[in-house]
Design a protein around this motif. Structure first.
Motif, short mmCIF file in Angstrom:
data_model
loop_
_atom_site.label_atom_id
_atom_site.label_comp_id
_atom_site.label_asym_id
_atom_site.label_seq_id
_atom_site.Cartn_x
_atom_site.Cartn_y
_atom_site.Cartn_z
N GLY A 1 0.94 -4.27 -9.34
CA GLY A 1 0.45 -5.47 -8.82
C GLY A 1 0.75 -5.94 -7.61
O GLY A 1 1.01 -5.10 -6.72
N TRP A 2 0.71 -7.27 -7.46
CA TRP A 2 0.76 -7.85 -6.05
C TRP A 2 2.29 -7.86 -6.08
O TRP A 2 3.07 -8.04 -6.76
CB TRP A 2 0.12 -9.44 -5.95
CG TRP A 2 -1.33 -9.42 -6.05
CD1 TRP A 2 -2.18 -9.65 -6.98
CD2 TRP A 2 -2.10 -8.92 -4.96
NE1 TRP A 2 -3.42 -9.39 -6.41
CE2 TRP A 2 -3.34 -9.12 -5.16
CE3 TRP A 2 -1.82 -8.53 -3.67
CZ2 TRP A 2 -4.65 -8.94 -4.32
CZ3 TRP A 2 -3.03 -8.33 -2.77
CH2 TRP A 2 -4.08 -8.44 -3.14
N ALA A 3 2.81 -7.66 -4.75
CA ALA A 3 3.98 -7.64 -4.28
C ALA A 3 4.33 -9.08 -3.64
O ALA A 3 3.40 -10.02 -3.21
CB ALA A 3 4.37 -6.48 -3.21
N PRO A 4 5.82 -9.35 -3.33
CA PRO A 4 6.03 -10.50 -2.50
C PRO A 4 5.62 -10.32 -0.99
O PRO A 4 5.20 -9.44 -0.64
CB PRO A 4 7.59 -10.59 -2.58
CG PRO A 4 7.90 -9.71 -3.89
CD PRO A 4 6.83 -8.73 -3.87
N SER A 5 5.83 -11.52 -0.29
CA SER A 5 5.32 -11.56 1.20
C SER A 5 6.31 -10.47 1.86
O SER A 5 7.47 -10.26 1.62
CB SER A 5 5.45 -12.98 1.66
OG SER A 5 4.41 -13.86 0.93
N TYR A 6 5.72 -10.08 3.04
CA TYR A 6 6.24 -9.13 3.86
C TYR A 6 6.43 -9.69 5.42
O TYR A 6 5.44 -9.99 6.10
CB TYR A 6 5.53 -7.94 3.80
CG TYR A 6 6.12 -6.55 4.48
CD1 TYR A 6 7.72 -6.67 4.30
CD2 TYR A 6 5.76 -5.72 4.92
CE1 TYR A 6 8.38 -5.54 4.73
CE2 TYR A 6 6.43 -4.41 5.41
CZ TYR A 6 7.67 -4.50 5.38
OH TYR A 6 8.21 -3.22 5.71
N PRO A 7 7.56 -10.41 5.91
CA PRO A 7 7.66 -10.95 6.90
C PRO A 7 6.88 -10.26 8.20
O PRO A 7 6.32 -10.58 8.98
CB PRO A 7 9.01 -11.62 7.07
CG PRO A 7 9.61 -11.65 5.74
CD PRO A 7 8.78 -10.47 5.01
N GLU A 8 7.44 -8.93 8.38
CA GLU A 8 7.17 -8.17 9.23
C GLU A 8 5.95 -8.11 9.82
O GLU A 8 5.15 -8.43 10.95
CB GLU A 8 7.75 -6.74 9.14
CG GLU A 8 7.21 -5.76 10.26
CD GLU A 8 7.47 -4.48 9.73
OE1 GLU A 8 8.47 -4.18 8.95
OE2 GLU A 8 6.89 -3.36 10.17
N THR A 9 4.99 -7.46 8.77
CA THR A 9 3.69 -7.55 8.86
C THR A 9 2.67 -8.65 8.84
O THR A 9 1.73 -8.68 9.42
CB THR A 9 2.97 -6.46 7.67
OG1 THR A 9 3.65 -7.01 6.51
CG2 THR A 9 3.89 -5.18 8.06
N TRP B 1 -0.51 -4.04 6.29
CA TRP B 1 -0.71 -3.62 7.43
C TRP B 1 -1.87 -2.42 7.80
O TRP B 1 -2.42 -2.52 9.01
CB TRP B 1 0.75 -2.98 8.03
CG TRP B 1 1.34 -2.04 7.32
CD1 TRP B 1 1.27 -0.63 7.93
CD2 TRP B 1 1.94 -1.97 6.20
NE1 TRP B 1 2.16 0.06 6.84
CE2 TRP B 1 2.51 -0.88 5.93
CE3 TRP B 1 2.54 -2.99 5.26
CZ2 TRP B 1 3.50 -0.23 4.89
CZ3 TRP B 1 3.32 -2.65 4.17
CH2 TRP B 1 3.72 -1.37 4.01
N ALA B 2 -2.04 -1.94 6.63
CA ALA B 2 -3.23 -0.93 6.74
C ALA B 2 -4.58 -1.66 7.04
O ALA B 2 -5.41 -1.19 7.84
CB ALA B 2 -3.39 0.02 5.59
#
Length: 396
Positions: free
Chosen positions: A78-86, A379-380
């Motif tokens: 399912g959905w992941a937590p937020s990713y600051p970098e991207t 990011w894709a």
């Protein structure tokens, strides 16, 4: 210990057992991708619109519900937590699309991302690696550089509200560069710890900040890193030290990072060395495109395929760079290769179906390949939108 020959013979049985444990949606995706059926190209507008909607869903459904963008949607988890970098470098994509489309929702979403990023910045100016909640939570060079791209775009779009965060991040990066032009002091704890030539994509963040405030030496620091990186290049264009984990057969994703940073340096400071290095790397990649537009996900130092799957992120990153080179040189080889690769990736993107996958871009094609396995990566989607928008711009 089980001998290798026995392991090799048992591997198909293990793959079959692993496949049987997958959720139905993942099994269906694997079967579809491996069926050999050639899907129709949905076209740029339908594909970009669907991917923008997917990014909206990724922000709304992030497991950490904080204004950032979920790292991925997994067909398994399912959905992941937020990713600051991207989330950082998604910001300029949303701002650009908001302007092109007159879409106030996209602009407001970019502002929410920036507010969240500013709230999680370390006092020294750096940002953490990994997803929110991952440990150790330490400042990391690469992630800070990607977020700096978003902060610089935020200052340009929204004004000085984000200037303190941008200044702190840029000062921290410029101040942590080693004398030879390599960043070594703040590596990510989530990848192999060694020199990274693809951090030209960090240098690009400094160049964008320098366009806003040219008085603080950020541009020279960024260019120094690019000079160090192109010193890692071989005569055939190959880049050493250019992967997260396997530098002897890097991902097209990290090769795309390296190429973009070199080309951005060339545009920031016209310099024959930067231009020549970008062309050598771009030309090496040109020879790797298959008849159907597929680009192998990992490549050897002789520019030979190292895997039988495609890293879709890397494909569109490289296509975007080829389109930049077409703009800069007029060489139609770059345009033609980029259009072929973009069309291949578009044929892997669904423009109908559930919101979790509609418009999402898989880590690999087929979906059980070795990059972002069973995942649709934020990011894709970002790089997919950018590459298709540049294709539309080039077409005029």
């Amino acid at each position: 210990m089980v001998p290798r020959i026995v392991k090799d013979r048992l591997r198909p049985l293990k793959h079959l057992a692993d496949f049987q444990r997958l959720p139905p949606a993942a099994k269906a995706a694997v079967r579809q991708d491996r069926s050999g059926d050639q899907r129709a190209d949905p076209g740029i507008e339908a594909a970009v619109a669907a991917s923008l909607d997917w990014l909206r869903a990724a922000q709304d459904n992030s497991a950490s519900r904080d204004g950032g963008v979920a790292r991925h949607y997994s067909l398994v988890g399912g959905w992941a937590p937020s990713y600051p970098e991207t989330t950082g470098y998604i910001v300029p994509t949303l701002i650009a699309q908001a302007r092109l489309r007159g879409d106030a929702d996209l602009r407001e979403r970019a502002r929410r991302m920036l507010d969240w990023l500013a709230s999680i910045q370390f006092p020294e100016g750096g940002f953490q690696g990994g997803m929110v909640g991952q440990t150790p939570r330490v400042p990391v060079t690469f992630n800070t550089g990607q977020i700096l791209l978003g902060l610089a775009a935020g200052v340009a779009e929204f004004g000085d509200a984000y200037r303190p965060a941008m200044t702190q991040a840029a000062d921290w990066l410029a101040g942590s560069l080693d004398a030879d032009g390599c960043w070594r002091r703040f590596p990510t704890p989530f990848a192999r710890a060694d020199d990274k030539s693809y951090e030209t994509h960090v240098a690009w963040g400094l160049l964008e900040a320098a366009r806003i405030d040219p008085s603080r030496g950020w541009g020279e620091a960024g260019l120094a890193q690019v000079r160090w990186a192109i010193g890692r290049q071989r005569p055939n264009g190959w880049m050493a030290d250019c992967c997260l984990e396997e530098p002897h057969r890097p991902l097209t994703h990290t090769l795309g990072y390296a190429l973009r940073g070199i080309l951005e340096a060339s545009r920031f400071r016209p310099d024959q060395d930067f231009r020549a290095a970008g062309i050598r790397l771009a030309d090496g990649l040109l020879g790797c495109v298959g008849p159907d537009g597929s680009l192998p996900g990992r490549l050897t130092a002789e520019w030979q395929p190292a895997v039988d799957w495609v890293c879709l992120t890397g494909s569109v990153q490289v296509a975007h760079c080829w389109l930049m080179l077409y703009q800069d040189t007029g060489d139609a080889r770059y345009r033609d290769a980029a259009l072929k690769v973009n069309a291949h990736v578009r044929r892997t993107v669904e423009t109908a179906g559930p919101p979790e996958t509609r418009g999402g871009v898989k880590g690999s094609f087929p979906v059980d390949g070795g990059y972002g396995t069973y995942e649709y990566l934020n990011w894709a989607a970002k790089f997919f939108i950018d590459a298709n928008e540049l294709e539309r711009e080039v077409a005029g």
